[in-house]
Design an enzyme around this catalytic site. Structure first.
Site, PDB file in Angstrom:
ATOM      1  N   LYS A 158       0.886  -1.160   0.000  1.00 41.68           N
ATOM      2  CA  LYS A 158       0.000   0.000   0.000  1.00 41.68           C
ATOM      3  C   LYS A 158       0.928   1.215   0.000  1.00 41.68           C
ATOM      4  CE  LYS A 158      -4.323   1.529   2.025  1.00 41.68           C
ATOM      5  NZ  LYS A 158      -5.128   1.574   0.805  1.00 41.68           N
TER       6      LYS A 158
HETATM    7  N1  PPE Z   1      -7.467  -2.304  -3.261  1.00 45.76           N
HETATM    8  C1  PPE Z   1      -6.989  -1.034  -3.231  1.00 45.76           C
HETATM    9  C2  PPE Z   1      -6.292  -0.502  -4.408  1.00 45.76           C
HETATM   10  C3  PPE Z   1      -7.188  -0.271  -2.071  1.00 45.76           C
HETATM   11  O1  PPE Z   1      -6.710   0.970  -2.029  1.00 45.76           O
HETATM   12  C4  PPE Z   1      -7.891  -0.813  -0.976  1.00 45.76           C
HETATM   13  C5  PPE Z   1      -8.118   0.009   0.255  1.00 45.76           C
HETATM   14  C6  PPE Z   1      -8.363  -2.135  -1.066  1.00 45.76           C
HETATM   15  C7  PPE Z   1      -8.128  -2.843  -2.222  1.00 45.76           C
HETATM   16  C8  PPE Z   1      -9.072  -2.808   0.070  1.00 45.76           C
HETATM   17  O2  PPE Z   1      -8.197  -3.095   1.123  1.00 45.76           O
HETATM   18  P1  PPE Z   1      -8.688  -3.202   2.624  1.00 45.76           P
HETATM   19  O3  PPE Z   1      -9.005  -1.815   3.080  1.00 45.76           O
HETATM   20  O4  PPE Z   1      -7.544  -3.803   3.335  1.00 45.76           O
HETATM   21  O5  PPE Z   1      -9.881  -4.075   2.629  1.00 45.76           O
HETATM   22  N2  PPE Z   1      -8.267   1.398   0.043  1.00 45.76           N
HETATM   23  C9  PPE Z   1      -8.157   2.317   1.149  1.00 45.76           C
HETATM   24  C10 PPE Z   1      -8.037   3.753   0.700  1.00 45.76           C
HETATM   25  C11 PPE Z   1      -9.243   4.437   0.220  1.00 45.76           C
HETATM   26  C12 PPE Z   1      -8.996   5.920  -0.049  1.00 45.76           C
HETATM   27  O6  PPE Z   1      -9.740   6.501  -0.846  1.00 45.76           O
HETATM   28  O7  PPE Z   1      -8.092   6.515   0.569  1.00 45.76           O
HETATM   29  C13 PPE Z   1      -9.254   2.082   2.179  1.00 45.76           C
HETATM   30  O8  PPE Z   1     -10.282   1.488   1.875  1.00 45.76           O
HETATM   31  O9  PPE Z   1      -9.068   2.508   3.321  1.00 45.76           O
END
Ligand code: PPE
Length: 305
Positions: A158
């Site tokens: 991330k």
């Molecule tokens: N893919 C991506 C590209 C992504 O950024 C997130 C989280 C996920 C999948 C889901 O991951 P998880 O939160 O562990 O289930 N994206 C974060 C950022 C959003 C933003 O706009 O800033 C979030 O959901 O917190």
């Protein structure tokens, strides 16, 4: 607009919200190397709990490992700081954003001696794509941007700079009148949303791209796989094509911010009946029961603030 809270943790101390500034020569601002997380805290009957805090901090440190960043704080310290940030801001529910990034000093890509800095900020964040999105589902568009090839960037990280790919895809989708983008990977298979993992339901079976693809290993994705299997549903981690997506009975996004957001239309094709599907609804209800309702089946996922 983010509502101001009282205080932000920056490099080991709590500073007033408006004093949490960084210099314009901050290396990460120019080149994007840095790790971040997004974590939600929910108000439950017996107080505020952070959802899967340990796993998010593990992923923060995994991103540091992948990017060769050495944080100056331990995982235990970051966990405590997350809770303390909520306490000091009097937040019963909120979104936490820890970040490890490269500060100022030298310029140029290498800059090995620039300080590795850390922050944790919390703000109030309602439904990511709106309350209506949770209830009625959203309209998505396949993006003209491909997700990073696994060897172009670090899919499992991330990492800050990687998010220009998401921002470009999101803006393209919104400018086109859609709510969210769905990105294919460099080989043409379904990857994920701009900030969400994706699931489809076909003949009662859940499918989601497998972890060797270009997706972020979402913690909500893992939560949904676990809960769905407990509910007796079959889940397959597999490659999914664009036409499988269009022909799915149900589609939904998962993410910390997005929670469980149903997708009712993709590229002007209704998904199933064009409404929220029954399995999506069941999973969404179970999810909210576990994170903020009375379900105590997964107390190991909760950290009391
Ligand atoms: N893919 C991506 C590209 C992504 O950024 C997130 C989280 C996920 C999948 C889901 O991951 P998880 O939160 O562990 O289930 N994206 C974060 C950022 C959003 C933003 O706009 O800033 C979030 O959901 O917190």
């Amino acid at each position: 607009m983010v509502d101001k809270a009282n205080t932000i943790w920056l490099d080991g101390e709590f500073v007033p919200w408006d004093a949490a500034n960084v210099h314009v020569l901050t290396h990460s601002l120019h080149y994007g190397l840095g790790a971040f997380e997004g974590i939600r805290a929910y108000k439950r009957q017996n107080g505020t709990h952070v959802f899967r805090l340990r796993e998010h901090i593990d992923r923060l440190f995994d991103t540091c490992k992948l990017t060769l960043l050495a944080p100056r704080f331990t995982k235990e310290q970051m966990i405590e700081v997350c809770c303390e940030t909520l306490r000091r801001n009097g937040m019963e529910e909120g979104y936490l954003r820890p970040m490890i990034f490269m500060g100022e000093g030298a310029m140029g890509i290498y800059a090995p001696n620039n300080p590795v800095r850390a922050l944790v900020v919390a703000w109030k964040w309602g439904a990511y794509l709106g309350e209506e999105a949770l209830k009625q589902g959203i309209r998505a568009k396949l993006s003209s941007f491909a997700r990073h090839h696994i060897n172009v960037s670090l899919a499992k990280a991330k990492m800050m700079g990687q998010y220009t790919n998401s921002v470009l895809a999101k803006r393209e989708a919104k400018f086109g009148g859609y709510d969210e983008a769905i990105l294919l990977d460099a080989n043409g298979y379904v990857s994920e949303g701009s900030g969400e993992n994706i699931f489809i339901v076909k003949r009662g079976v859940l499918q989601t791209p497998d972890l060797s693809s270009s997706i972020l290993e979402g913690i909500t994705r893992d939560t949904v796989i676990t809960l769905a299997r407990e509910m007796g549903l079959a889940v397959e981690e597999t490659r999914i094509t664009r036409d499988q997506l269009w022909l799915a009975d149900e589609v939904f996004f998962t993410g910390t911010a997005a929670e469980i957001t149903p997708v009712r239309e993709i590229d002007n094709r209704p998904i199933g009946e064009g409404t929220v599907g029954p399995i999506t609804r069941r999973i969404q209800e179970r999810f909210f029961d576990v994170v903020r309702g009375g379900d105590t089946a997964h107390v190991e996922w909760l950290t009391k603030v």
